[in-house]
Structure formats: structure tokens, C-alpha cells
Write a protein that holds these residues in place. Structure first.
Motif, PDB file in Angstrom:
ATOM      1  N   THR A 136      10.101 -23.721   5.148  1.00 51.35           N
ATOM      2  CA  THR A 136      10.701 -22.156   5.127  1.00 51.35           C
ATOM      3  C   THR A 136      10.243 -21.663   3.733  1.00 51.35           C
ATOM      4  OG1 THR A 136      12.115 -22.748   6.908  1.00 51.35           O
ATOM      5  CG2 THR A 136      12.429 -20.601   5.628  1.00 51.35           C
ATOM      6  N   PRO A 137       9.284 -20.931   3.519  1.00 51.20           N
ATOM      7  CA  PRO A 137       9.179 -20.083   2.418  1.00 51.20           C
ATOM      8  C   PRO A 137      10.059 -19.103   1.801  1.00 51.20           C
ATOM      9  CG  PRO A 137       7.082 -20.253   3.382  1.00 51.20           C
ATOM     10  CD  PRO A 137       8.075 -20.565   4.445  1.00 51.20           C
ATOM     11  N   SER A 138      10.461 -18.961   0.827  1.00 51.94           N
ATOM     12  CA  SER A 138      11.295 -17.795   0.225  1.00 51.94           C
ATOM     13  C   SER A 138      10.828 -16.741   0.951  1.00 51.94           C
ATOM     14  CB  SER A 138      11.765 -17.890  -1.196  1.00 51.94           C
ATOM     15  OG  SER A 138      12.914 -17.224  -1.296  1.00 51.94           O
ATOM     16  N   PRO A 139      11.593 -15.711   1.744  1.00 51.31           N
ATOM     17  CA  PRO A 139      10.970 -14.598   2.367  1.00 51.31           C
ATOM     18  C   PRO A 139      10.660 -13.428   1.288  1.00 51.31           C
ATOM     19  CG  PRO A 139      13.192 -14.915   3.098  1.00 51.31           C
ATOM     20  CD  PRO A 139      12.828 -15.941   2.230  1.00 51.31           C
ATOM     21  N   PHE A 140      10.057 -12.499   1.764  1.00 48.09           N
ATOM     22  CA  PHE A 140       9.899 -11.105   1.159  1.00 48.09           C
ATOM     23  C   PHE A 140      10.813 -10.547   2.074  1.00 48.09           C
ATOM     24  CE2 PHE A 140       6.822  -7.239   0.264  1.00 48.09           C
ATOM     25  CZ  PHE A 140       7.683  -6.725  -0.744  1.00 48.09           C
ATOM     26  N   ASN A 141      11.695 -10.055   1.463  1.00 40.77           N
ATOM     27  CA  ASN A 141      13.025  -9.139   2.407  1.00 40.77           C
ATOM     28  C   ASN A 141      12.817  -7.859   2.409  1.00 40.77           C
ATOM     29  OD1 ASN A 141      14.355 -11.854   3.145  1.00 40.77           O
ATOM     30  ND2 ASN A 141      14.927 -12.042   0.908  1.00 40.77           N
ATOM     31  N   LEU A 142      12.071  -7.393   3.109  1.00 40.47           N
ATOM     32  CA  LEU A 142      11.954  -5.752   3.248  1.00 40.47           C
ATOM     33  C   LEU A 142      13.258  -5.307   3.498  1.00 40.47           C
ATOM     34  CD1 LEU A 142       8.583  -5.520   5.151  1.00 40.47           C
ATOM     35  CD2 LEU A 142       8.983  -5.384   2.711  1.00 40.47           C
ATOM     36  N   PHE A 143      13.466  -4.038   2.730  1.00 41.73           N
ATOM     37  CA  PHE A 143      14.722  -3.349   2.928  1.00 41.73           C
ATOM     38  C   PHE A 143      15.946  -3.869   2.668  1.00 41.73           C
ATOM     39  CE2 PHE A 143      11.708  -2.598   6.601  1.00 41.73           C
ATOM     40  CZ  PHE A 143      11.116  -1.435   6.129  1.00 41.73           C
ATOM     41  N   MET A 144      15.880  -4.927   1.912  1.00 43.23           N
ATOM     42  CA  MET A 144      17.270  -5.752   1.676  1.00 43.23           C
ATOM     43  C   MET A 144      17.629  -5.292   0.152  1.00 43.23           C
ATOM     44  SD  MET A 144      17.938  -9.818   1.811  1.00 43.23           S
ATOM     45  CE  MET A 144      19.375 -10.560   1.325  1.00 43.23           C
ATOM     46  N   ASN A 145      18.799  -5.014  -0.325  1.00 42.99           N
ATOM     47  CA  ASN A 145      19.054  -4.329  -1.253  1.00 42.99           C
ATOM     48  C   ASN A 145      19.974  -5.304  -1.986  1.00 42.99           C
ATOM     49  OD1 ASN A 145      20.152  -2.492  -3.446  1.00 42.99           O
ATOM     50  ND2 ASN A 145      21.333  -1.318  -1.927  1.00 42.99           N
ATOM     51  N   ILE A 146      19.453  -5.701  -3.044  1.00 40.89           N
ATOM     52  CA  ILE A 146      19.973  -7.051  -4.000  1.00 40.89           C
ATOM     53  C   ILE A 146      19.819  -6.372  -5.368  1.00 40.89           C
ATOM     54  CG2 ILE A 146      20.119  -9.430  -4.810  1.00 40.89           C
ATOM     55  CD1 ILE A 146      20.687  -9.133  -1.866  1.00 40.89           C
ATOM     56  N   PRO A 147      20.890  -5.348  -5.884  1.00 36.33           N
ATOM     57  CA  PRO A 147      20.956  -5.164  -7.260  1.00 36.33           C
ATOM     58  C   PRO A 147      21.210  -6.150  -8.285  1.00 36.33           C
ATOM     59  CG  PRO A 147      22.442  -3.699  -5.844  1.00 36.33           C
ATOM     60  CD  PRO A 147      22.063  -4.991  -5.058  1.00 36.33           C
ATOM     61  N   TRP A 148      20.538  -6.040  -9.385  1.00 34.82           N
ATOM     62  CA  TRP A 148      20.892  -7.054 -10.544  1.00 34.82           C
ATOM     63  C   TRP A 148      21.258  -5.942 -11.730  1.00 34.82           C
ATOM     64  CZ3 TRP A 148      15.867  -5.984  -8.560  1.00 34.82           C
ATOM     65  CH2 TRP A 148      15.199  -5.013  -9.240  1.00 34.82           C
ATOM     66  N   THR A 149      22.160  -6.554 -12.456  1.00 34.99           N
ATOM     67  CA  THR A 149      22.431  -6.241 -13.770  1.00 34.99           C
ATOM     68  C   THR A 149      21.653  -6.648 -15.010  1.00 34.99           C
ATOM     69  OG1 THR A 149      24.174  -7.745 -14.143  1.00 34.99           O
ATOM     70  CG2 THR A 149      24.756  -6.000 -12.809  1.00 34.99           C
ATOM     71  N   ILE A 150      21.723  -6.287 -16.224  1.00 34.28           N
ATOM     72  CA  ILE A 150      21.036  -6.701 -17.187  1.00 34.28           C
ATOM     73  C   ILE A 150      21.584  -8.126 -17.602  1.00 34.28           C
ATOM     74  CG2 ILE A 150      22.433  -5.792 -19.217  1.00 34.28           C
ATOM     75  CD1 ILE A 150      18.554  -5.790 -18.639  1.00 34.28           C
TER      76      ILE A 150
ATOM     77  N   MET B  96       0.733  -1.156  -0.075  1.00 32.28           N
ATOM     78  CA  MET B  96       0.182  -0.044   0.105  1.00 32.28           C
ATOM     79  C   MET B  96       0.607   1.324   0.123  1.00 32.28           C
ATOM     80  SD  MET B  96      -2.846  -1.661   0.098  1.00 32.28           S
ATOM     81  CE  MET B  96      -3.989  -0.204   0.200  1.00 32.28           C
ATOM     82  N   GLU B  97       1.958   1.317   0.771  1.00 27.81           N
ATOM     83  CA  GLU B  97       2.579   2.564   0.763  1.00 27.81           C
ATOM     84  C   GLU B  97       4.118   2.012   1.005  1.00 27.81           C
ATOM     85  OE1 GLU B  97       1.810   5.752   3.651  1.00 27.81           O
ATOM     86  OE2 GLU B  97      -0.055   4.927   3.718  1.00 27.81           O
ATOM     87  N   ASP B  98       5.066   2.829   0.666  1.00 26.42           N
ATOM     88  CA  ASP B  98       6.558   2.470   0.583  1.00 26.42           C
ATOM     89  C   ASP B  98       7.398   3.720   0.779  1.00 26.42           C
ATOM     90  OD1 ASP B  98       9.027   1.341   0.701  1.00 26.42           O
ATOM     91  OD2 ASP B  98       8.685   0.385  -1.275  1.00 26.42           O
ATOM     92  N   THR B  99       7.955   3.934   1.883  1.00 28.13           N
ATOM     93  CA  THR B  99       8.704   5.100   2.151  1.00 28.13           C
ATOM     94  C   THR B  99      10.356   4.703   2.137  1.00 28.13           C
ATOM     95  OG1 THR B  99       8.991   5.316   4.730  1.00 28.13           O
ATOM     96  CG2 THR B  99       6.988   6.339   3.372  1.00 28.13           C
ATOM     97  N   ALA B 100      10.593   3.640   1.527  1.00 28.67           N
ATOM     98  CA  ALA B 100      11.982   2.978   1.649  1.00 28.67           C
ATOM     99  C   ALA B 100      12.635   3.001   0.252  1.00 28.67           C
ATOM    100  CB  ALA B 100      12.015   1.553   2.337  1.00 28.67           C
ATOM    101  N   GLY B 101      11.859   3.750  -0.615  1.00 29.72           N
ATOM    102  CA  GLY B 101      12.575   3.981  -2.164  1.00 29.72           C
ATOM    103  C   GLY B 101      12.253   2.790  -2.953  1.00 29.72           C
ATOM    104  N   GLY B 102      11.313   1.807  -2.368  1.00 25.95           N
ATOM    105  CA  GLY B 102      10.793   0.700  -3.366  1.00 25.95           C
ATOM    106  C   GLY B 102      12.168  -0.362  -3.632  1.00 25.95           C
ATOM    107  N   ILE B 103      13.065  -0.408  -2.486  1.00 23.97           N
ATOM    108  CA  ILE B 103      14.260  -1.359  -2.685  1.00 23.97           C
ATOM    109  C   ILE B 103      13.996  -2.406  -1.412  1.00 23.97           C
ATOM    110  CG2 ILE B 103      16.653  -1.698  -2.412  1.00 23.97           C
ATOM    111  CD1 ILE B 103      15.780  -0.296  -5.037  1.00 23.97           C
ATOM    112  N   HIS B 104      13.454  -3.626  -2.128  1.00 23.34           N
ATOM    113  CA  HIS B 104      13.484  -5.048  -1.232  1.00 23.34           C
ATOM    114  C   HIS B 104      13.639  -5.900  -2.080  1.00 23.34           C
ATOM    115  CE1 HIS B 104      10.889  -1.859   1.220  1.00 23.34           C
ATOM    116  NE2 HIS B 104      10.159  -1.609  -0.188  1.00 23.34           N
ATOM    117  N   ASP B 105      13.828  -7.128  -1.546  1.00 22.89           N
ATOM    118  CA  ASP B 105      14.161  -8.235  -2.180  1.00 22.89           C
ATOM    119  C   ASP B 105      13.207  -9.456  -2.228  1.00 22.89           C
ATOM    120  OD1 ASP B 105      16.373 -10.204  -3.546  1.00 22.89           O
ATOM    121  OD2 ASP B 105      15.904 -11.062  -1.496  1.00 22.89           O
ATOM    122  N   THR B 106      13.260 -10.290  -3.307  1.00 21.86           N
ATOM    123  CA  THR B 106      12.429 -11.506  -3.470  1.00 21.86           C
ATOM    124  C   THR B 106      13.359 -12.693  -3.941  1.00 21.86           C
ATOM    125  OG1 THR B 106      11.612 -11.268  -5.745  1.00 21.86           O
ATOM    126  CG2 THR B 106      10.380  -9.917  -4.141  1.00 21.86           C
ATOM    127  N   LEU B 107      14.591 -12.346  -4.232  1.00 21.62           N
ATOM    128  CA  LEU B 107      15.436 -13.334  -4.732  1.00 21.62           C
ATOM    129  C   LEU B 107      16.160 -14.478  -3.904  1.00 21.62           C
ATOM    130  CD1 LEU B 107      17.016 -11.046  -7.486  1.00 21.62           C
ATOM    131  CD2 LEU B 107      15.051 -12.666  -7.680  1.00 21.62           C
TER     132      LEU B 107
END
Lengths: 197, 197
Positions: free
Chosen positions: B128-142, B78-89
């Protein structure tokens, strides 16, 4: 001995440590969902989310190890004539996926195929791990948008995986015939595999 | 009522359909692994691999629904003041992760924190489902390279999630203190959450 993964079906086999498994995209556009389980304890299995955390690649590359949920190597990627395009991001299809896509009634699916393939060799998967989707083409953009595209693989292309422990390998020739993930003809086909010494 | 997720620990709570959960990065650099389970059947749970297949985003965005392994919405962003950076990987950390990183002896970990947090409210996670890692910064490249980077979030930033069914929410304030995923100081901290009507 070449073994068939029938169109829309699953198949599982025992593999010894050190053996290699050649997975062949016989007709060129078939996604093969792939799982591996520790033969001595099938609650330890190949895990995409654990593999990514150590390998640091969205798609494993030649030389990369696929890790289990205990972070041990279970399969290594030895050869790949499919252009390196596979997927680790998407869940196996299931009855809910085809309901979501508007299909009415039962639809073959990779989750049930995993269970059926393992049942045929006397086993039951402890859960449905997120699969290593061989030949599946899920491009990403730098802003993180994903799409389901037709394969870029070609008839007869293959991947060779090496077993790092005694394991059970399981495959499903994905029965997706609504999205073009198995080619724009939306016609799932058989695939093959061979266990090499 | 503001509730604490203690540093290096897990916490779970019951949430009713329609309630919103505000997850606060109190000190600004703490990753919060997040899980959700259907309260009526905890074998149905939030799944990153099912969410990506429908949402088509590596990181969910405002308005996106997080899906269960039955492909039903369970939480919406609904809201996100963390800049949209989280992790699902990335998998939740576990004893094997700290062994891999060279730690000797037991290390707090998100997998055990999930189990402990749920045990405190009388439940046991089915896996242990793969978690929604809030605030976790995992950048990817192309080209698909991933890295574990320090958070870009700031003190007090938060995410608001809406419960789409009656559910159990579980959090772990990630105890990772070897990699800089909880900040370059490698100092895990507490975080907080609040269930809003």
C-alpha cells in the motif's frame, strides 16, 4: 558496545523491548537512514506516513512515538542532542537517484544498504519503507518548498530511541556524495550506535 | 465516460500513456486517495517520498511530475481547480486507524478499498504505497505541526492528471467519518473520474 555503521554501508541488529538505541553522528555531518521492523513479523515496520498521521509533526520530537504500518509504537524518541533536525519526507536513495543525478555506473545507496544490513543477520526487508533520516536537514517553507541542506548537527551528537517492541533496527550511513546532504565536503563518513540496557 | 467512485469504496482502471484523468470532487468535500502503478510491472508505483525528493514541493503543483519508486514520471499535474490543496504526507486509512480512533468492529478504509478496486480488474497491489490524497487538507506550520482540516474544495472542482506511461490508476473515496477530513458533516460521498483521450 559501540558498533560501527561503516561509511557508505548498512548495518542491522536485534533489539529487545525496553532497550534503548543511541545513534551517534560521530563526525558530525553524516545522515543515518534508520528503519525498524517488528522482530516477530517484519511485514510490520516503522512508517513515516503513519507516524505523521498520529503524531502531527513533520519531524518527531522528544517524547514522540514512531508508529508502524499497524499504527503501534515501535520506537520512542528519548533524547536528541542534534537540535531536533531530522527528516521524514524523503525516500531512501537508490540506484535510480544516482542515475537521476547524472552518476554513471553503480553507486552505493541506502536502499541496497538496508537489504545488505538485514541480509547479514539472516533477514530480507519486505519492502523499502520510507526511512527516518536521522540528522538529515530538509527545511520546508510555509508555501511547501523543500530543500536538501547540509546538516546542522555536530561531532558526537546523538539521538536515543527506545524500543517499544522486540524489533530489528537497520541503519545506512548515507553514501550521498553529489548533494551536500552529508556536509558541504560531500564526504560520507562512518557513524556509530550502541544498544543500551 | 464519467465513472463513479462510490462513497466509501475503491475503483481502479487502466490508462494509456498520454491519456488524461479528470478526478472530480462532485459534492465538494470528498478526499480521494489516489495511487498509480506501472501497468507492465506493478511493483513500480507512484511514490510520495520519491516525488518530494525530486519535485521539492510538499504538495505537487501544476506542471509537476509525480514519480515512481524508480524515480520516473508516472503522472503529471495538468489542471487543478481545487485551489492546490492536496496531501502527500498521510498514510491511507486502514483498520488500525479506526481502532486508534475508538471505532469498534470493521470500518471501511482506503487500504482495503485499494485492494478491492484492483481486485475488480484482476490485480493485487504489491503493497500500500503512501497515496496522493486529492482534495485532502493537511496544513503545516513553520515549526512542523500538522492538522487534519476540512477540505477547502468546492462542488465540481477537479484535478487533471496526465499518464506518462501506461498505468493502472486506483482511487478510494475515503470513508473517514470520525474526523472532519471529508467535511464537517463527517459524511463521505461519491466522487467521479473520467479518462480523456
Amino acid at each position: 558496545m559501540l558498533q560501527t555503521i561503516p561509511a557508505r554501508r548498512g548495518k542491522a541488529a536485534f533489539v529487545e523491548k525496553g532497550q534503548r538505541i543511541k545513534v551517534i553522528n560521530t563526525h558530525g555531518a553524516q545522515v543515518v537512514d534508520t528503519w525498524a521492523f517488528n522482530r516477530d513479523d517484519i511485514t510490520e515496520f516503522m512508517s513515516m506516513e503513519h507516524t505523521r498521521a498520529t503524531g502531527h509533526h513533520i519531524i518527531p520530537r522528544i517524547g514522540d512515538a514512531m508508529l508502524t504500518n499497524h499504527r503501534r509504537p515501535i520506537l520512542s524518541v528519548m533524547e536528541d542532542t542534534a537540535g531536533g533536525i531530522h527528516d521524514t519526507l524523503m525516500a531512501a536513495c537508490d540506484i535510480y537517484r544516482y542515475q537521476e543525478l547524472g552518476h554513471v555506473g553503480y553507486h552505493d545507496n541506502c536502499t541496497d544498504n538496508l537489504a545488505a544490513g538485514m541480509r547479514a543477520i539472516g533477514l530480507a526487508p519486505p519492502e523499502t519503507p520510507s526511512p527516518f533520516n536521522l540528522f538529515m536537514n530538509i527545511p520546508w517553507t510555509i508555501d511547501g518548498t523543500l530543500s536538501f541542506d547540509a546538516p546542522v548537527s555536530t561531532p558526537g551528537c546523538y539521538v536515543i530511541l527506545r524500543a517499544e517492541i522486540d524489533l530489528v533496527i537497520a541503519f545506512s550511513a548515507c553514501p550521498q556524495d553529489i548533494l551536500p546532504i552529508n556536509g558541504v565536503a560531500c564526504q560520507p563518513t562512518e557513524a556509530h550506535f550502541e544498544i543500551l540496557g
